[in-house]
Motif scaffolding. Structure first.
Motif, PDB file in Angstrom:
ATOM      1  N   ASN A  35     -13.627   2.038  13.202  1.00  0.00           N
ATOM      2  CA  ASN A  35     -12.257   3.120  13.143  1.00  0.00           C
ATOM      3  C   ASN A  35     -11.743   2.825  14.404  1.00  0.00           C
ATOM      4  OD1 ASN A  35     -12.830   4.057  10.206  1.00  0.00           O
ATOM      5  ND2 ASN A  35     -14.836   4.990  11.263  1.00  0.00           N
ATOM      6  N   GLU A  68     -10.405   1.703  -4.491  1.00  0.00           N
ATOM      7  CA  GLU A  68     -10.188   2.161  -3.088  1.00  0.00           C
ATOM      8  C   GLU A  68     -11.001   3.235  -2.653  1.00  0.00           C
ATOM      9  OE1 GLU A  68      -6.323   4.184  -0.490  1.00  0.00           O
ATOM     10  OE2 GLU A  68      -6.173   3.902  -2.907  1.00  0.00           O
ATOM     11  N   ALA A  69     -11.647   2.965  -1.632  1.00  0.00           N
ATOM     12  CA  ALA A  69     -12.661   3.755  -0.996  1.00  0.00           C
ATOM     13  C   ALA A  69     -11.967   4.542   0.353  1.00  0.00           C
ATOM     14  CB  ALA A  69     -13.671   2.874  -0.248  1.00  0.00           C
ATOM     15  N   VAL A  70     -12.013   5.979  -0.182  1.00  0.00           N
ATOM     16  CA  VAL A  70     -11.489   6.649   1.112  1.00  0.00           C
ATOM     17  C   VAL A  70     -12.442   7.235   2.204  1.00  0.00           C
ATOM     18  CG1 VAL A  70     -10.201   9.077   1.488  1.00  0.00           C
ATOM     19  CG2 VAL A  70      -9.791   7.688  -0.684  1.00  0.00           C
ATOM     20  N   LEU A  71     -12.025   7.016   3.509  1.00  0.00           N
ATOM     21  CA  LEU A  71     -12.746   7.229   4.485  1.00  0.00           C
ATOM     22  C   LEU A  71     -12.300   8.841   5.178  1.00  0.00           C
ATOM     23  CD1 LEU A  71     -13.081   4.367   4.355  1.00  0.00           C
ATOM     24  CD2 LEU A  71     -13.448   4.531   6.822  1.00  0.00           C
ATOM     25  N   THR A 118      -3.877   4.737   5.782  1.00  0.00           N
ATOM     26  CA  THR A 118      -4.108   5.549   4.802  1.00  0.00           C
ATOM     27  C   THR A 118      -5.600   5.965   4.720  1.00  0.00           C
ATOM     28  OG1 THR A 118      -4.636   3.599   3.250  1.00  0.00           O
ATOM     29  CG2 THR A 118      -2.469   4.397   3.254  1.00  0.00           C
ATOM     30  N   ASP A 119      -6.597   5.692   5.697  1.00  0.00           N
ATOM     31  CA  ASP A 119      -7.836   5.766   5.953  1.00  0.00           C
ATOM     32  C   ASP A 119      -8.418   5.377   4.699  1.00  0.00           C
ATOM     33  OD1 ASP A 119      -7.948   7.115   8.538  1.00  0.00           O
ATOM     34  OD2 ASP A 119      -6.859   9.022   7.568  1.00  0.00           O
ATOM     35  N   SER A 120      -8.376   4.018   4.283  1.00  0.00           N
ATOM     36  CA  SER A 120      -9.045   3.569   3.166  1.00  0.00           C
ATOM     37  C   SER A 120      -9.267   2.357   3.280  1.00  0.00           C
ATOM     38  CB  SER A 120      -8.123   3.900   2.108  1.00  0.00           C
ATOM     39  OG  SER A 120      -6.983   3.499   1.877  1.00  0.00           O
ATOM     40  N   ARG A 156      -9.169  -0.796   0.368  1.00  0.00           N
ATOM     41  CA  ARG A 156      -8.898  -1.301  -0.975  1.00  0.00           C
ATOM     42  C   ARG A 156      -9.524  -2.465  -1.448  1.00  0.00           C
ATOM     43  NH1 ARG A 156      -4.579   1.396   1.019  1.00  0.00           N
ATOM     44  NH2 ARG A 156      -3.260   3.017  -0.049  1.00  0.00           N
ATOM     45  N   CYS A 160     -21.271   1.570   4.776  1.00  0.00           N
ATOM     46  CA  CYS A 160     -20.862   1.756   3.339  1.00  0.00           C
ATOM     47  C   CYS A 160     -21.888   0.894   2.577  1.00  0.00           C
ATOM     48  CB  CYS A 160     -19.274   1.382   3.140  1.00  0.00           C
ATOM     49  SG  CYS A 160     -18.140   2.069   3.809  1.00  0.00           S
ATOM     50  N   HIS A 218       0.812  -1.202   0.072  1.00  0.00           N
ATOM     51  CA  HIS A 218      -0.049   0.163   0.013  1.00  0.00           C
ATOM     52  C   HIS A 218       0.792   1.186  -0.081  1.00  0.00           C
ATOM     53  CE1 HIS A 218      -3.675  -2.090   1.969  1.00  0.00           C
ATOM     54  NE2 HIS A 218      -3.364  -2.751   0.916  1.00  0.00           N
TER      55      HIS A 218
END
Length: 357
Positions: free
Chosen positions: A217, A192-195, A172-174, A176, A226, A138
């Motif tokens: 989290n 990739e979903a970004v939070l 990475t707050d995500s 994949r 999601c 990553h």
């Protein structure tokens, strides 16, 4: 021990902190009680476990990470009722500090926290892992410089359709979404979903409908709901909910709360989250949309520093692996309210996870 044995539980623990390694226990289907059968410490720090089957024979196999700087995985024969028996030798994952693993399409996958990578290893006929075919690294970071200076893959999980491998990265707050080529064992990032920055996603759990999932989290005590489209392999965050009661922001020796694991009920009506520091289990209700978890209560976890939370196969009992108090506690679940009621506890030093098989 009660009269009706429903199966076995396997409990991982940190040998470096006095744990026994992998402990095997009988499970009483009437009371949820765990009774120790045996243990093995042949692998260092087996902090997370996953049940599977040998591709060649279908025999039950237990997989374990070795959460060390020289990260490895190991396979165990668990056909008998004694201590798990190592199949072959532990295999390097080519990464540092593997914290989670899962099985899909004849391959074993690990999330390597220290090196921020995901590893794929093919499974041999006897269930043992072969040499790694792919180490997908990553990239990125987050605003919490103490915890997010680099990627930290924390969980790797196959989706219910069996077509995708999802990796949750705290650094990475995500999340994949990866595709596997079963022929070559290679992984490629599909989406990739970004939070929200700084939330530090740790683990996720799917709704039984297969159309939603929930990301717990760690750096902020929240859960992100999601939408999940298994056809396109796309993940869309739609909302975030606190897992602690209003006004509660601190807890434990560190003065902070670090959520660890999220579980969804078999009927899709409830979600539970374990909170280290606050030392609690949060109960959240889910409506028909599955997109708006509502915090109902937070009850004591039966120990300190609950690192893992899991349902038994029947969905009637909830188990918490309490690392710092060295015990696994279990709770009966009210089918109407989702509320856990304490039902028992077993001493397991440095407990880190519970799985069933």
């Amino acid at each position: 021990m009660g009269a009706n044995t429903a199966g076995r539980a396997f409990i991982g623990s940190f040998t470096s902190a006095g744990g026994l390694g992998i402990t095997v226990a009988d499970v009483d289907e009437d009371t949820g009680e765990l009774s120790v059968l045996a243990s093995t410490d042949v692998v260092a720090d087996p902090s997370f476990l996953a049940p599977g089957h040998a591709p060649g024979t279908g025999a039950p196999v237990l997989y374990a990470v070795s959460e060390t700087s020289d990260g490895a995985v190991a396979a165990f024969d668990v056909k008998g009722r004694g201590a798990p028996v190592l199949i072959g030798e532990p295999r390097s994952v080519g990464g540092d500090g593997p914290t989670h693993l899962d099985v899909l399409a004849g391959h074993l996958f690990t999330a390597n926290y220290g090196s921020g990578s995901v590893t794929a290893l093919p499974l041999r006929a006897d269930g043992s892992p072969g040499p790694a075919t792919c180490v997908l690294r990553h990239e990125g970071g987050g605003p919490d410089t103490g915890r997010q200076a680099a990627p930290h893959a924390h969980q790797v999980l196959a989706d219910p359709s069996g077509n995708w491998v999802l990796s949750v990265d705290l650094g990475t707050d995500s999340v994949r979404v990866c595709a596997l080529d079963p022929g070559t064992g290679s992984l490629r990032t599909h989406s990739e979903a970004v939070l929200r920055p700084g939330t530090g996603p740790r683990h996720l759990a799917f709704h039984p409908s297969g159309g939603h999932l929930y990301v717990l989290n760690e750096l902020e005590p929240t859960v992100t709901a999601c939408r999940w489209d298994p056809a396109s392999g796309l993940l869309e965050p739609v909302g975030e909910t606190s897992v602690l009661p209003h006004g509660v922001h601190e807890g434990g020796e560190t003065g902070r709360t670090y959520p660890s694991e999220v579980v969804v009920s078999h009927d899709g009506r409830f979600l539970w989250a374990a909170n280290r520091g606050h030392d609690s289990i949060s109960v959240l209700a889910l409506d028909e949309t599955a997109e708006k978890p509502v915090l109902v209560a937070a009850v004591g976890c039966g120990g300190r520093w609950p690192r893992d939370l899991t349902l038994d196969p029947t969905g009637q009992w909830l188990y918490a692996a309490n690392e710092r108090s060295g015990n696994v506690s279990w709770f009966s679940l009210d089918a109407e309210t989702g509320m856990p009621s304490p039902a028992g506890s077993l001493d397991v030093p440095a407990a880190s996870c519970v799985v069933f098989g």
